[in-house]
Each structure stands twice: as C-alpha cells, then as structure tokens.
Scaffold this active site. Structure first.
Site, short mmCIF file in Angstrom:
data_model
loop_
_atom_site.label_atom_id
_atom_site.label_comp_id
_atom_site.label_asym_id
_atom_site.label_seq_id
_atom_site.Cartn_x
_atom_site.Cartn_y
_atom_site.Cartn_z
N ASP A 77 0.86 -1.18 0.00
CA ASP A 77 0.00 0.00 0.00
C ASP A 77 0.90 1.24 0.00
O ASP A 77 1.89 1.29 0.73
CB ASP A 77 -0.87 -0.01 1.27
N ASP A 101 -3.25 4.66 -2.32
CA ASP A 101 -4.37 5.18 -1.53
C ASP A 101 -4.83 6.55 -2.04
O ASP A 101 -4.00 7.45 -2.21
CB ASP A 101 -3.87 5.31 -0.08
N GLU A 132 -6.39 3.83 -6.11
CA GLU A 132 -7.70 3.99 -5.48
C GLU A 132 -8.21 5.39 -5.82
O GLU A 132 -7.54 6.38 -5.53
CB GLU A 132 -7.60 3.83 -3.97
N HIS A 173 -11.36 -3.35 2.93
CA HIS A 173 -11.37 -3.05 4.36
C HIS A 173 -12.23 -1.83 4.71
O HIS A 173 -12.36 -1.50 5.89
CB HIS A 173 -9.93 -2.81 4.82
N ASP A 174 -12.76 -1.14 3.71
CA ASP A 174 -13.61 0.04 3.95
C ASP A 174 -15.09 -0.25 3.70
O ASP A 174 -15.92 0.62 3.88
CB ASP A 174 -13.20 1.19 3.02
C1 NOJ Z 1 -8.63 4.99 1.75
C2 NOJ Z 1 -8.33 3.81 2.61
O1 NOJ Z 1 -8.78 2.66 1.97
C3 NOJ Z 1 -9.01 4.05 3.94
O2 NOJ Z 1 -8.99 2.92 4.76
C4 NOJ Z 1 -8.34 5.22 4.59
O3 NOJ Z 1 -9.02 5.55 5.78
C5 NOJ Z 1 -8.31 6.44 3.68
N1 NOJ Z 1 -7.99 6.13 2.33
C6 NOJ Z 1 -7.32 7.43 4.17
O4 NOJ Z 1 -6.02 6.93 4.01
#
Ligand code: NOJ
Length: 562
Positions: free
Chosen positions: A98, A199, A256, A329-330
C-alpha cells in the site's frame, strides 16, 4: 488490447491487523500472515495486496504513516517482512504494498519539522494556510467529519487534512516532496516488491487557491470534492512518478480513486499514457447510498448496479483497465449487503462471486470473502474501533439524531464490518489470536470459518478456488467484450462475453425466489457443443439453455462457440 500478467491475475487483500496474530497480543502480524500462506496458495491467488504495515500511531489503522521505511512494531520487524516476501515468492505469489502518499501521519518526522516554524525546510511538505477572519481557511469538510483544517498554535496557521487531523495532506506542488516519495517507492521496489496499491491517489493535486466549496444548504462545512478529486496536475504527477519510478519495471499499480468516471479512468490507465495499470472506482459501492452519502441508506436496486457495472465494462474495454471488487477493508461484507446472509448465505456468496469474477478486469478478494463472512452487529458503539464510524457517531449524537438510527447505518455500512478478525476455526476468538483480539470476533465464527470451509467440498471457499482456476483457463474471461442482457429485470443478472470466436453466457438469479430465464433470440447457443464452466447448484450439463428455471441465487456460466 495487450496481454499482461496483471490482467490475468487474481489479487487477495490482507488487512494485517485482522488477519492472523502469531504472538498473542490480539493484533494480527506478519508472522501470522506467513503462517497462512499455504492457505492462500491453496485458494490459488496470484498476488497479495497488503494494507499498510509501516510505522504508524494507528489513528486510522496504518493509513497514517509516521515512517515509510519501517515496519510497524506491532506487526513485526523488517526481517519478518523480508521473510514474508521470500515465502510469498517461493510460492509464486506476488506482493503489492500500500502506498499512502496523499497524507502522512502528523507524527512523521517531516510534519514534526513542518509545524515548528514557517521557515522550516519541511514547511512546504504540507499545506499550510492562514485563517480566514478567525475561521478555517476554507469550508471543506474532512472525509472523517468536521473541518478539513486544523489550527496549529506554533505558527498560528492551519494545515489541511482531508482525513483525520492526524493525517495532514502532503503538498504535491513541492518538487522536493515528490522526489522524497519517488525515492521511497524505489526503496521498496529495490526490496523486491511487485507493485503498489495507491491510496486515494487522485486526491493529490488540489485546485489552486483552494476555493470554498458550494454550500447551498448553508452547512458548517461542505464537500470540496471537485477541488481535489482528479485535480489539475494529477496526470502530470502520475506521469512523472511513472517516468522516475515505474517505467521499465514489471510491476502492478492500482490507483484507489473515489469519484472517477470511466472517461477519466481511460486517462489514468490507457496503455499509451504511462500512468497506472488500473483503478479502483467506487461507483458501484454507492449504489445503496442516498444523496447525503454513505450513511444515508437506500434500498439496494439491482438494475442500478447492473447499469453502473455495465458502464464500466463497456467504457474501459480496449481503452484501459479496471479492478473488480465487492469488498475491501472500507466496505461492508457483500453477502450481507447484496446477498442473503441468512438462509441463502453460501449460495448467494457463490452467485455474487460468479457475477464479478466473470467480468473483465482484475478481481480482488478481500480476506474472509472466500468464506462468505458477514457483517457484524455489536450491541454498543463502545465495541466499534473505526475512526470514521466513531467520528460520525459523535457528530450525529451532537446533532440530536436518534442513536438507533445511527446504529442502523453503522450495521449496514460501518468499516468495522470488514475488520472483525479473520475466522480461521471454531476455537476461541476464531483461532485468530490466543490473546484478546483488538476488535471482537463476529459471533458466527463457529459456523463460518476456514477450517470448516476447507473440509466442505460445497463451501464458498472451494467455489472461489474454482472461480480462480476457471479464469486462468479461459482468455475470454479477462479479455472478452461485454453485453448485458435483460437490463430492466430486477432479479436476473445475465451477460454475454465474446472473444476470438468464443462466448460465455453468464446467468444469475439475484433473489430469494425461483425465476425463469429465457434466452434472448439473438444469443445463439449450439446446445450440443456448449460447456458448463461453473454453477453453484448441481446442474445437468445437457440441460437446454433456451429456458431455465433458476433456483434462488442460482448462477451458471456456459461457454460456446460463435
Ligand atoms: C482509503 C483507505 O482505503 C481508507 O482505509 C483510509 O481511511 C483512507 N484512504 C485514508 O487513508
């Protein structure tokens, strides 16, 4: 369209904190991951994406990095990480790290310096502004609630943080900062990694002047998305990164990118553009969100989902590359979200896997998805750990919103749904730890766990193995074109893929009831030659596909010549 290994690969995402704890401190770690590599090999994945394992005070579970070149002590040491890399490579699994460089932690040495004085050499590594008549420099809202600005007493100025106040945004306008990032990326590449997941990488270029966001409702803060998503210098920065870091290296990159459209994704991933390999887009993850954002629940509408995914399938075909995912994970667990996590849990998890894995793009499996793991409902907010959830809860309580209403949103959308520990077996804490887990295990672990799934030939796990191996045997799956059938049907999800004289007919019933599928006339299937590639119920392969009585959540994939 060129053939590439990363177009044919299947990626598995590990959220290290919740994967496997080897030392009984309740937190997953690198040695824990190593102990489970044979499991991943058995599943058949080609790549592992590791959520951040770098030094971090864990305000946002590692997405707030205080040292990009060190391993978080809770997770282990650099030697442990090197062993992980080697053990993965030994098994033919690639490792993608990451890269979190829209922001760092406020405990990163750069920020510690930056906040000291206005003339500190690191001042311009971050985004500092004067207040506006005793208020924040602009009205932007943080993704994690409240203002996106934090006042710092040392110099009487504010710094920008699109996420938590412990995640100050890095200033990509500063070439020195950019070079530091590129050096750090090269450090990891020299250490033998196989790629980066980046990210919120489309947030790194902010609009000049950082203008106030439109705020028709007169709220205290407003979303400034249009001033930092896909900002004015984003392509320049990514092309520079490509030239100075990635070019000529056979690595995989995935950006992302919240708020990206297929047209923009073509610019990010077009083969002649020298930026990234693929994007993570979010449009299909907003399908059950209302106008007020993710916590504003609206019913799931299959037609809407089909429309969005079709737009991406056709919009990028031959023009770029996309990722395929239901989970990370989100996000909440897909079987609870779009499937049926009660009576039809196993069969609906298989159906959802089929619909996604038969599309064009690179599929990502998030830990536990291959077991059909479900959302969790903790009785009290005190059991939740996620900063986004906790901040939202506090804000809504202060606004006077009913606590039960807030909990409903958290049950449906909270990020901790994905972060309860991986369910390995039916022993205490699901075999994740011998200590007390940092977040409680989902109480259904006795029923849903890897040990049970591996023993059961009809499990979601073995079905995912087959989805993965099927993709590898048929080029049409990564490379074929896409045609949606029955776009207005609210339970049938069916599509055709075509490639080099072959076709795939994918048929799914996204509902708790039986449904009839009638093959459209323009789809000509030679019944004697067709081949059933995969199905989630026992099916007689010779059954005619003209008309099929589908059982609840049934999925079938046929291959035939055209
Ligand atoms: C996206 C990530 O997937 C998430 O988990 C994170 O809180 C935010 N970006 C900030 O880094």
């Amino acid at each position: 369209m060129s053939k590439q290994w990363w177009k044919e690969a299947v990626v598995y995402q590990i959220y290290p904190r919740s994967f496997m704890d080897s030392n009984g401190d309740g937190v997953g770690d690198i040695k824990g991951i190593i102990s489970k590599l044979d499991y991943l090999k058995l599943l058949g994945v080609d790549v592992v994406w590791l959520s951040p394992v770098y030094e971090s005070p864990n305000d946002d579970n590692g997405y707030d990095i205080s040292d990009y070149r060190r391993i978080m002590s809770e997770f282990g040491t650099m030697e442990d990480w090197e062993l992980l890399r080697d053990e993965m490579h030994k098994r033919g699994i690639k490792i993608v790290m990451d890269l979190v460089v829209n922001h760092s932690s406020d405990e990163h040495a750069w920020f510690v310096e930056s906040r000291k004085s206005k003339d500190n050499p690191y001042r311009d590594y971050y985004i500092w502004r004067e207040g506006n008549d005793g208020r924040e420099p602009n009205n932007w809202e943080s993704v994690f609630s409240g203002s996106a600005w934090q006042y710092a007493e040392e110099t009487g100025e504010y710094y920008l943080h699109l996420f938590s106040k412990k995640q100050p945004d890095l200033n990509w306008e500063n070439p020195e900062l950019r070079n530091e990032i590129y050096d750090m990326m090269n450090f990891w590449l020299e250490n033998g990694i196989d790629g980066f997941r980046m990210d919120v990488i489309n947030f790194i270029s902010k609009a000049p002047g950082l203008p106030d966001a439109p705020n028709p409702e007169g709220k205290k803060y407003a979303s400034g998305h249009e001033y930092f998503m896909n900002g004015p210098r984003i392509h320049e920065f990514l092309q520079e990164m490509n030239e100075l870091v990635l070019d000529g290296k056979d690595v995989m990159t995935v950006g992302e990118m919240p708020g990206v459209s297929p047209d923009e994704a073509q610019l990010y991933t077009g083969e002649d553009r020298k930026e990234l390999n693929m994007v993570f887009q979010f449009e299909h993850m907003d399908v059950d969100s209302g106008e007020l954002g993710k916590w504003d629940l609206i019913p799931f509408d299959l037609k809407k989902l089909k429309k969005i995914l079709t737009k991406w399938q056709t919009g990028l075909n031959g023009q770029g590359w996309n990722s395929l995912y239901w989970n990370n994970h989100d996000q909440p667990r897909v079987v609870s979200r779009f499937g049926n996590d009660g009576e039809h849990r196993v069969i609906s998890a298989k159906l959802l896997g089929t619909l996604l894995h038969m599309m064009q793009g690179t599929p990502y499996i998030y830990q536990g998805e291959e077991l059909g793991m479900t959302n969790v409902r903790f009785a009290s907010i005190d059991e939740y750990k996620d900063i986004e959830t906790l901040n939202m809860f506090k804000e809504k309580i202060a606004e006077g919103v009913d606590e039960r209403e807030i909990m409903k949103s958290i049950y449906a959308k909270g990020r901790d749904n994905a972060r309860t520990p991986m369910q390995w077996d039916s022993s205490e804490h699901a075999g994740f730890t011998e200590g007390t887990p940092w977040i409680a295990v989902n109480p259904n672990y006795q029923e849903i766990n890897a040990e049970k799934a591996m023993e059961d030939p009809n499990s979601v796990f073995h079905y995912y193995r087959k989805l993965i191996s099927t993709r590898k045997e048929h080029d049409i799956i990564p490379y074929g074109s896409f045609e949606l059938l029955y776009e207005d049907d609210d339970s049938i999800y069916s599509y055709v893929r075509r490639y080099n004289g072959e076709a795939l007919l994918v048929i799914g019933n996204v509902s708790n009831e039986g449904r009839t599928f009638i093959k459209p006339d323009h789809i000509q299937v030679n019944e004697d030659q067709k081949q059933l590639l995969i199905s989630n119920y026992e099916v007689d392969e010779r059954e005619n596909v003209e008309q099929i009585e589908l059982k609840p959540w049934e999925a079938r994939v046929y291959k035939y010549s055209i």
